[in-house]
Design an enzyme around this catalytic site. Structure first.
Site, PDB file in Angstrom:
ATOM      1  N   GLU A   1       0.759  -1.265   0.036  1.00 18.91           N
ATOM      2  CA  GLU A   1       0.194   0.034  -0.138  1.00 18.91           C
ATOM      3  C   GLU A   1       0.792   1.232  -0.008  1.00 18.91           C
ATOM      4  OE1 GLU A   1      -2.663  -0.531   3.356  1.00 18.91           O
ATOM      5  OE2 GLU A   1      -3.690  -2.185   2.388  1.00 18.91           O
TER       6      GLU A   1
ATOM      7  N   ASN B   1       2.003  -5.037  -3.006  1.00 19.05           N
ATOM      8  CA  ASN B   1       0.645  -5.561  -2.722  1.00 19.05           C
ATOM      9  C   ASN B   1      -0.293  -4.051  -2.525  1.00 19.05           C
ATOM     10  OD1 ASN B   1      -1.343  -7.750  -2.112  1.00 19.05           O
ATOM     11  ND2 ASN B   1      -1.271  -7.000  -0.179  1.00 19.05           N
TER      12      ASN B   1
END
Ligand SMILES: *[C@@H]1O[C@H](CO)[C@@H](O)[C@H](O)[C@H]1NC(C)=O
Ligand SMILES: *[C@@H]1O[C@H](CO)[C@@H](O)[C@H](O)[C@H]1NC(C)=O
Length: 409
Positions: free
Chosen positions: A148, A189
């Site tokens: 993130e 991710n």
């Protein structure tokens, strides 16, 4: 009277014989998996489902490999909780997605409140990565190295790493991880990269720039925290996945759940949830180098959604009481399985347990016997490559969802 004893069916206990991991692997994926967390492993019903490798071939650690758990005090490492889950998965023969090394959240206060220079924070980050990758070396299928890092508009998220080190913290993290494990897949991710847009483009640019510099990145994890009715179509998810795999990385859905923005769900909403799950799972199946799908826990009982999004929920494939959402059956049928049920027949004169094959719909919906000849409600009735039945039981219609999937609704 044996014959009449079988007639009145008083109770049906649907048992899904379709099994997510077995079916996903038969379709070419490496796994269908679930996240879990330490506190959940004392729930025996939960554990019996999670341990079933026919259902789940992969486990992600929901929390206890994160920095606040693994290095609560600088250079003092604690693996106890993470090891409980990695041992659990290894005991079941399940793959592990290890999660995560560098993230803005769940950081210990010595990081967030520390006084850092560029050099000292780089050193602390390298030390954390070196110790954690070394400890779990040989155990993980994949590591989420950086989690993130982008805002929805594609700019870098401002956190202690970005503020102190600048965007270079990401290449440094990947370069460092690669020094300590040759075989694990290193992933970036993130969420809201499951469809084309500024954030997906930013993630793709990151992949390209790392590769251009010869820094190893093997995969991109698309979290897949979706909302019922707002989940991207199958075609758009495939094309988005392909825009990542074209860069020479594999992809996976890593945290899938599809929540209702208001509760309770309507019958139409439950149908839509099934379509949304199918579009996501089948997008992975249809994309070369999409390796697997992980749900961010399989039961609403342990979903993170209600505590994060007030009034929302029912995002998982199992309800809180471990009965199945219609979406479970949708996924099973889309993966080529059959959802069947064991009927328990009870009469006034005698109790006879009879096993009969009943095409199941849902624990929460009316169950329809397959004796009408057609495909049961919720079942697949068409789509590319579909060789099963195409006519639906009375009261339902074969309804086009997408090129790969039509369903009796
Ligand atoms: C795994 O789950 C499936 C589906 O519920 C069930 O049929 C099977 O018996 C289970 N296997 C084990 C080992 O419990
Ligand atoms: C911090 O140091 C790294 C490595 O030398 C460098 O690439 C980066 O640009 C520096 N960041 C800042 C904000 O000076």
């Amino acid at each position: 009277m044996y014959a009449s004893a079988l007639l009145p069916i008083v109770a049906l206990f649907p048992v899904a014989l379709g099994q997510l991991n077995a079916l996903a692997k038969a379709k070419g994926l490496k796994y269908f998996g679930s996240a879990t967390d330490n506190s959940e492993l004392s729930d025996t019903t939960y554990v019996s489902i999670l341990s079933n490798i026919s259902q789940f071939g992969q486990i992600t650690l929901g929390n206890t490999q994160k920095w606040v758990y693994t290095e609560p005090t600088q250079n003092t490492f604690s693996w106890t909780q993470g090891d409980v889950i990695t041992s659990f998965a290894e005991g079941n023969g399940q793959l592990l997605r290890c999660h995560n090394l560098v993230w803005y959240n769940e950081l210990p206060s010595w990081i967030t409140s520390g006084t850092w220079t560029n050099a000292t924070l780089i050193a602390a980050m390298k030390n954390h990565i070196a110790n954690e990758v070394t400890h779990y070396k040989g155990q993980c299928y994949a590591w989420d190295v950086v989690n993130e890092a982008f805002n929805d508009d594609g700019t870098y998220r401002v956190d202690v790493f970005y503020t102190t080190i600048g965007p270079e913290y990401i290449p440094i993290a990947f370069e460092t991880a690669a020094l300590y494990d040759d075989t694990v897949k290193f992933y970036y991710n993130d969420y809201n990269i499951e469809y084309a847009g500024a954030k997906a483009t930013a993630a793709q640019n990151l992949v390209s720039s790392l590769k251009a510099r010869g820094i190893r990145i093997d995969g991109v994890g698309l979290q897949g925290h979706f909302i019922v009715g707002e989940t991207p179509s199958l075609a758009s998810q495939i094309s988005n996945l392909e825009s990542f795999t074209a860069l020479g990385v594999e992809v996976a859905y890593t945290e899938l759940d599809i929540r209702f923005s208001s509760l309770p769900p309507t019958t139409a909403g439950l149908t839509q949830q099934g379509t949304d799950y199918v579009n996501t799972v089948m997008a992975c199946v249809e994309t070369k180098n999409c390796v697997g799908v992980t749900v961010w826990d399989f039961t609403d009982k342990y979903s993170w959604i209600p505590s994060t999004f007030s009034g929302q929920g029912d995002a998982c494939l199992w309800y809180s009481d471990f009965t199945l959402h219609p979406a479970y059956y949708s996924v099973v049928t889309a993966l080529g399985g059959t959802a069947t049920a064991t009927a328990s027949t009870v009469t006034s004169s005698a109790t006879t347990l009879a096993t009969s094959t009943v095409t199941s719909t849902s624990a929460k919906a009316t169950t329809t016997s397959s004796s009408g000849g057609g495909v049961a409600k919720w079942g697949q009735c068409g789509g590319t490559g579909w060789t099963g039945g195409t006519s639906c039981v009375a009261g339902t219609t074969c309804t086009y969802s997408n090129a790969y999937y039509s369903q009796c609704l």
